[in-house]
Design a protein around this motif. Structure first.
Motif, PDB file in Angstrom:
ATOM      1  N   TYR A 100       1.184  -0.807  -0.274  1.00  0.00           N
ATOM      2  CA  TYR A 100      -0.010   0.059   0.063  1.00  0.00           C
ATOM      3  C   TYR A 100       1.516   1.413   0.526  1.00  0.00           C
ATOM      4  CZ  TYR A 100      -3.678   3.572   1.257  1.00  0.00           C
ATOM      5  OH  TYR A 100      -4.250   4.676   1.005  1.00  0.00           O
ATOM      6  N   ALA A 101       0.568   2.407  -1.234  1.00  0.00           N
ATOM      7  CA  ALA A 101       1.738   3.844  -1.117  1.00  0.00           C
ATOM      8  C   ALA A 101       0.431   4.941  -1.489  1.00  0.00           C
ATOM      9  CB  ALA A 101       2.611   3.300  -1.989  1.00  0.00           C
ATOM     10  N   GLY A 102      -0.890   4.335  -1.028  1.00  0.00           N
ATOM     11  CA  GLY A 102      -1.871   5.800  -0.934  1.00  0.00           C
ATOM     12  C   GLY A 102      -1.609   6.901  -0.472  1.00  0.00           C
ATOM     13  N   LYS A 103      -0.642   6.811   0.560  1.00  0.00           N
ATOM     14  CA  LYS A 103      -0.129   7.900   1.817  1.00  0.00           C
ATOM     15  C   LYS A 103       0.666   8.492   0.334  1.00  0.00           C
ATOM     16  CE  LYS A 103      -1.412   6.926   5.731  1.00  0.00           C
ATOM     17  NZ  LYS A 103      -2.461   7.660   5.596  1.00  0.00           N
ATOM     18  N   ASP A 104       1.437   8.271  -0.971  1.00  0.00           N
ATOM     19  CA  ASP A 104       2.371   9.258  -1.648  1.00  0.00           C
ATOM     20  C   ASP A 104       1.423   9.746  -1.926  1.00  0.00           C
ATOM     21  OD1 ASP A 104       4.187   7.507  -0.081  1.00  0.00           O
ATOM     22  OD2 ASP A 104       3.759   5.859  -1.715  1.00  0.00           O
ATOM     23  N   ILE A 105       1.571  11.199  -2.265  1.00  0.00           N
ATOM     24  CA  ILE A 105       0.988  11.977  -3.578  1.00  0.00           C
ATOM     25  C   ILE A 105       1.571  11.877  -5.099  1.00  0.00           C
ATOM     26  CG2 ILE A 105       0.381  14.410  -3.798  1.00  0.00           C
ATOM     27  CD1 ILE A 105       0.211  15.351  -0.977  1.00  0.00           C
ATOM     28  N   PRO A 106       1.016  11.460  -5.856  1.00  0.00           N
ATOM     29  CA  PRO A 106       1.540  11.594  -7.289  1.00  0.00           C
ATOM     30  C   PRO A 106       2.048  12.797  -7.481  1.00  0.00           C
ATOM     31  CG  PRO A 106      -0.846  11.304  -7.584  1.00  0.00           C
ATOM     32  CD  PRO A 106      -0.296  11.038  -6.007  1.00  0.00           C
ATOM     33  N   THR A 107       3.439  12.900  -8.186  1.00  0.00           N
ATOM     34  CA  THR A 107       4.555  13.794  -8.530  1.00  0.00           C
ATOM     35  C   THR A 107       3.564  15.513  -8.830  1.00  0.00           C
ATOM     36  OG1 THR A 107       6.437  12.627  -8.836  1.00  0.00           O
ATOM     37  CG2 THR A 107       6.561  14.799  -9.779  1.00  0.00           C
ATOM     38  N   ASN A 108       3.121  14.643 -10.000  1.00  0.00           N
ATOM     39  CA  ASN A 108       2.180  15.579 -10.404  1.00  0.00           C
ATOM     40  C   ASN A 108       0.722  16.683 -10.060  1.00  0.00           C
ATOM     41  OD1 ASN A 108       1.072  13.145 -11.388  1.00  0.00           O
ATOM     42  ND2 ASN A 108       0.751  14.323 -14.234  1.00  0.00           N
ATOM     43  N   TYR A 109       1.053  16.056  -8.663  1.00  0.00           N
ATOM     44  CA  TYR A 109      -0.408  15.799  -8.603  1.00  0.00           C
ATOM     45  C   TYR A 109      -1.347  17.016  -9.284  1.00  0.00           C
ATOM     46  CZ  TYR A 109      -4.546  15.653  -5.791  1.00  0.00           C
ATOM     47  OH  TYR A 109      -5.901  15.451  -4.954  1.00  0.00           O
ATOM     48  N   TYR A 110      -0.674  18.139  -8.881  1.00  0.00           N
ATOM     49  CA  TYR A 110      -1.150  19.475  -8.263  1.00  0.00           C
ATOM     50  C   TYR A 110      -1.246  20.596  -9.759  1.00  0.00           C
ATOM     51  CZ  TYR A 110      -1.749  19.672  -3.369  1.00  0.00           C
ATOM     52  OH  TYR A 110      -2.011  18.590  -2.229  1.00  0.00           O
ATOM     53  N   ASN A 111      -0.374  19.477 -10.557  1.00  0.00           N
ATOM     54  CA  ASN A 111      -0.370  20.311 -12.167  1.00  0.00           C
ATOM     55  C   ASN A 111      -0.437  18.539 -13.119  1.00  0.00           C
ATOM     56  OD1 ASN A 111       0.365  22.086 -14.501  1.00  0.00           O
ATOM     57  ND2 ASN A 111       2.474  22.203 -13.778  1.00  0.00           N
ATOM     58  N   MET A 112      -1.145  18.668 -13.570  1.00  0.00           N
ATOM     59  CA  MET A 112      -1.452  17.498 -14.238  1.00  0.00           C
ATOM     60  C   MET A 112      -0.189  16.930 -15.014  1.00  0.00           C
ATOM     61  SD  MET A 112      -5.089  15.414 -12.718  1.00  0.00           S
ATOM     62  CE  MET A 112      -5.847  16.612 -12.845  1.00  0.00           C
ATOM     63  N   LEU A 113      -1.082  18.307 -16.330  1.00  0.00           N
ATOM     64  CA  LEU A 113      -0.353  18.477 -17.694  1.00  0.00           C
ATOM     65  C   LEU A 113       0.957  19.354 -16.963  1.00  0.00           C
ATOM     66  CD1 LEU A 113      -3.892  19.136 -19.220  1.00  0.00           C
ATOM     67  CD2 LEU A 113      -2.257  16.756 -18.188  1.00  0.00           C
ATOM     68  N   ALA A 114       1.894  19.434 -16.404  1.00  0.00           N
ATOM     69  CA  ALA A 114       2.826  20.502 -16.940  1.00  0.00           C
ATOM     70  C   ALA A 114       3.046  21.399 -17.826  1.00  0.00           C
ATOM     71  CB  ALA A 114       4.343  19.528 -17.423  1.00  0.00           C
ATOM     72  N   TYR A 115       1.709  22.476 -16.605  1.00  0.00           N
ATOM     73  CA  TYR A 115       1.553  23.437 -17.533  1.00  0.00           C
ATOM     74  C   TYR A 115       2.573  24.324 -16.636  1.00  0.00           C
ATOM     75  CZ  TYR A 115      -2.820  22.682 -20.543  1.00  0.00           C
ATOM     76  OH  TYR A 115      -3.333  22.298 -20.416  1.00  0.00           O
ATOM     77  N   SER A 116       3.526  26.025 -17.637  1.00  0.00           N
ATOM     78  CA  SER A 116       4.175  26.301 -16.845  1.00  0.00           C
ATOM     79  C   SER A 116       3.809  28.066 -17.230  1.00  0.00           C
ATOM     80  CB  SER A 116       5.730  25.247 -17.733  1.00  0.00           C
ATOM     81  OG  SER A 116       5.404  25.777 -19.256  1.00  0.00           O
ATOM     82  N   ASN A 117       2.670  29.172 -17.966  1.00  0.00           N
ATOM     83  CA  ASN A 117       3.300  30.088 -18.025  1.00  0.00           C
ATOM     84  C   ASN A 117       2.197  30.289 -17.035  1.00  0.00           C
ATOM     85  OD1 ASN A 117       3.698  29.132 -20.906  1.00  0.00           O
ATOM     86  ND2 ASN A 117       2.108  29.670 -21.291  1.00  0.00           N
ATOM     87  N   ILE A 118       0.974  30.254 -16.595  1.00  0.00           N
ATOM     88  CA  ILE A 118       0.423  31.013 -14.868  1.00  0.00           C
ATOM     89  C   ILE A 118       0.162  30.508 -14.148  1.00  0.00           C
ATOM     90  CG2 ILE A 118      -1.199  32.308 -15.116  1.00  0.00           C
ATOM     91  CD1 ILE A 118      -2.018  32.953 -18.532  1.00  0.00           C
ATOM     92  N   LEU A 119       0.214  30.375 -12.769  1.00  0.00           N
ATOM     93  CA  LEU A 119      -0.507  30.118 -11.957  1.00  0.00           C
ATOM     94  C   LEU A 119      -0.970  31.338 -11.064  1.00  0.00           C
ATOM     95  CD1 LEU A 119      -0.423  28.161  -9.257  1.00  0.00           C
ATOM     96  CD2 LEU A 119       1.803  29.314  -8.739  1.00  0.00           C
ATOM     97  N   VAL A 120      -2.364  29.899 -10.912  1.00  0.00           N
ATOM     98  CA  VAL A 120      -3.569  31.420  -9.860  1.00  0.00           C
ATOM     99  C   VAL A 120      -3.275  30.790  -9.133  1.00  0.00           C
ATOM    100  CG1 VAL A 120      -5.759  31.933 -10.371  1.00  0.00           C
ATOM    101  CG2 VAL A 120      -4.345  32.228 -12.054  1.00  0.00           C
ATOM    102  N   THR A 121      -3.294  31.417  -7.316  1.00  0.00           N
ATOM    103  CA  THR A 121      -3.332  30.512  -6.999  1.00  0.00           C
ATOM    104  C   THR A 121      -4.886  30.776  -5.797  1.00  0.00           C
ATOM    105  OG1 THR A 121      -2.278  32.083  -5.575  1.00  0.00           O
ATOM    106  CG2 THR A 121      -1.269  30.339  -5.877  1.00  0.00           C
ATOM    107  N   GLY A 122      -5.247  30.329  -4.806  1.00  0.00           N
ATOM    108  CA  GLY A 122      -6.516  30.491  -3.474  1.00  0.00           C
ATOM    109  C   GLY A 122      -6.626  29.322  -2.576  1.00  0.00           C
TER     110      GLY A 122
END
Length: 485
Positions: free
Chosen positions: A331-353
């Motif tokens: 079981y490795a369910g606690k390991d957040i995938p590397t790209n979880y917060y940016n799945m498609l590796a976009y790189s121009n703009i970041l909007v936070t909130g």
């Protein structure tokens, strides 16, 4: 929003929805009793005759013609038993038979045809999940109740799937979450009344189902999720494993491989790796789309995801199945995938909130944030972390937004006044790749070279690839409220 009175079981589901960091546990007192011969649910996993049962399932398309179930016309061969024997010989123990395309007619003949199909699968050693035509209309409501009654005494029929991917196929646009929950509660009541030993599900697609057909809110026995794009599969599985609130399985996944632009070994390795991911995250089952290639499919994915090619010859993924079943996965369910917060590796703009509960002020973890550019041609998703914060990466300016979380309300709005600051070297007036949608991303750039049993999909490459941006904007705090009876 109008007030909708829900049955007590749905209210219990609402009370059970979870906002913390641990894997949620669904309070569900109405599961069918575990009965010898029938597949049941215990402690979040399937059981059969007192033993754990993990469905390794292949999707199989079929139609009813007269008094018979016939294979999809693009499958080579017309003998169901031959096909089911082949599927079992590959190592599968279940099939999801897709019988959701049919017209009105002699219901009794359809019932008998479906019964014989299930019995044929059973004789080949396969359990059947049956995808039916969604009973929105009166005729199909009556048909469904009759089908449930007619097949209730077939232990090999282990589950009903009442709706395939509402995200794409719901005839009512912008459906209210509570309306979806009400519909599903009614359907499950039919199953409990007319087929008390069979399980019940709805097949959900990507996590943005949470906007309308919220998997944590739907009173299904288990969630059957579908995921495909190699850069999104692991992250979407991880989200479901932590936030759907009930047992879950992969009902469909697949990698198209034509032996040319996508080599067959890549498909084999994708099957092995996604199976390992599903097992490691606690999935209760795993399903592949589909039995055989469809040369007339609507796109490349539809044409080449089969485990047999259009001529009926096995692809190398079939051999990989045998090896796959010998793997022991921790079981490795606690390991957040590397790209979880940016799945498609976009790189121009970041909007936070940040997303918070409007009543308690507490952060909302696991919320889904969706953004679109101005003309709706490109959309992208992200999720909130334990602090309720999100990072929505994109290559084009986001204007349209939709936000929701399991068992919580939904916000839809346009926002054109985000103030951006430049943090990189790109010119804000000439951003590259602004029209890049996920279907256009050549995932081959994220693969290792194939050699033997080496993992092809290199999802552990440097996290910095997923955290680059040239413009930064912030949307502040957005509030959601918990849904109540």
């Amino acid at each position: 929003m109008k007030r909708i009175l829900l049955p007590p079981v749905v209210f219990a589901l609402l009370l059970s929805c979870h906002r913390g960091g641990e894997t949620p546990v669904l309070y569900n007192e109405s599961l069918p009793p575990v009965t010898d011969g029938y597949v049941g649910l215990q402690d979040g996993h399937f059981v059969l005759n007192g033993e754990p049962w993990f469905p390794l399932m292949l999707n199989y398309k079929a139609f009813i013609q007269g008094d018979s179930v016939i294979p999809a016309p693009y499958y080579t061969g017309t003998n169901l038993r031959e096909h089911f024997d082949t599927i079992a010989s590959w190592g599968f123990n279940a099939v999801r038979v897709c019988l959701d395309v049919m017209s009105e007619g002699d219901s009794t003949a359809k019932f008998e045809a479906t019964r014989r199909m299930v019995q044929t699968a059973d004789s080949a050693g396969l359990r059947v999940m049956l995808l039916i035509k969604t009973p929105f209309e009166p005729y199909w409501q009556s048909y469904t109740k009759g089908l449930l009654r007619h097949l209730a005494n077939l232990p090999a029929l282990w589950a009903y799937d009442f709706f395939n991917e509402p995200l794409y196929f719901d005839p009512e646009p912008d459906r209210d979450k509570m309306d979806a929950a009400r519909l599903v509660a009614e359907w499950r009541h039919w199953v409990r009344t007319y087929a008390p030993h069979q399980l019940f599900t709805v097949a959900t697609a990507e996590p943005i189902e949470v906007f309308e057909w919220d998997p944590a809110l739907l009173p299904v026995d288990f969630v059957e999720m579908h995921t495909y794009h190699p850069l999104r599969v692991k992250s979407e599985m991880w989200w479901y494993s932590h936030y759907c609130g009930k047992p879950w399985m992969v009902g469909e996944t697949g990698l198209p491989a034509d032996g040319d632009s996508v080599p067959y070994p890549w498909q084999a390795d994708f099957l092995v790796q996604t199976f390992a991911w599903a097992k490691s995250m606690g999935a209760a089952g795993y399903g592949w789309w589909e039995f055989q290639d469809d040369p007339q499919g609507v796109n490349f994915e539809a044409q080449y995801t089969g485990l047999r090619n259009a001529e009926g010859k096995n692809k190398p993924a079939v051999q990989a199945l045998t090896e796959m079943l010998t793997y022991s996965v921790a079981y490795a369910g606690k390991d957040i995938p590397t790209n979880y917060y940016n799945m498609l590796a976009y790189s121009n703009i970041l909007v936070t909130g940040q997303i918070v509960d409007e009543t308690s002020g507490q952060p909302v973890e696991g919320a889904v944030v969706r953004g679109w550019n101005d003309d709706w041609s490109v959309g992208m998703n992200t999720f909130t972390d334990r602090q309720g914060r999100f990072t929505l990466y994109s290559n084009d300016y986001n204007v349209h937004f939709e936000i929701s979380a399991p068992c919580m309300s939904r916000q839809k709005f346009d926002k054109r006044d985000i103030k951006y600051q430049t943090v990189g070297k790109l010119n804000p007036d000439s951003l590259p790749d602004r029209s890049r949608e996920y279907q256009q991303i050549d995932y081959r750039q994220y693969m290792d070279g194939f050699s033997g049993k080496q993992t092809v999909f290199n999802m552990d490459f440097e996290a910095a690839q997923f955290s680059r941006h040239s413009l930064l904007g912030d949307m502040g705090t957005i509030k959601l409220h918990r849904l109540k009876e």
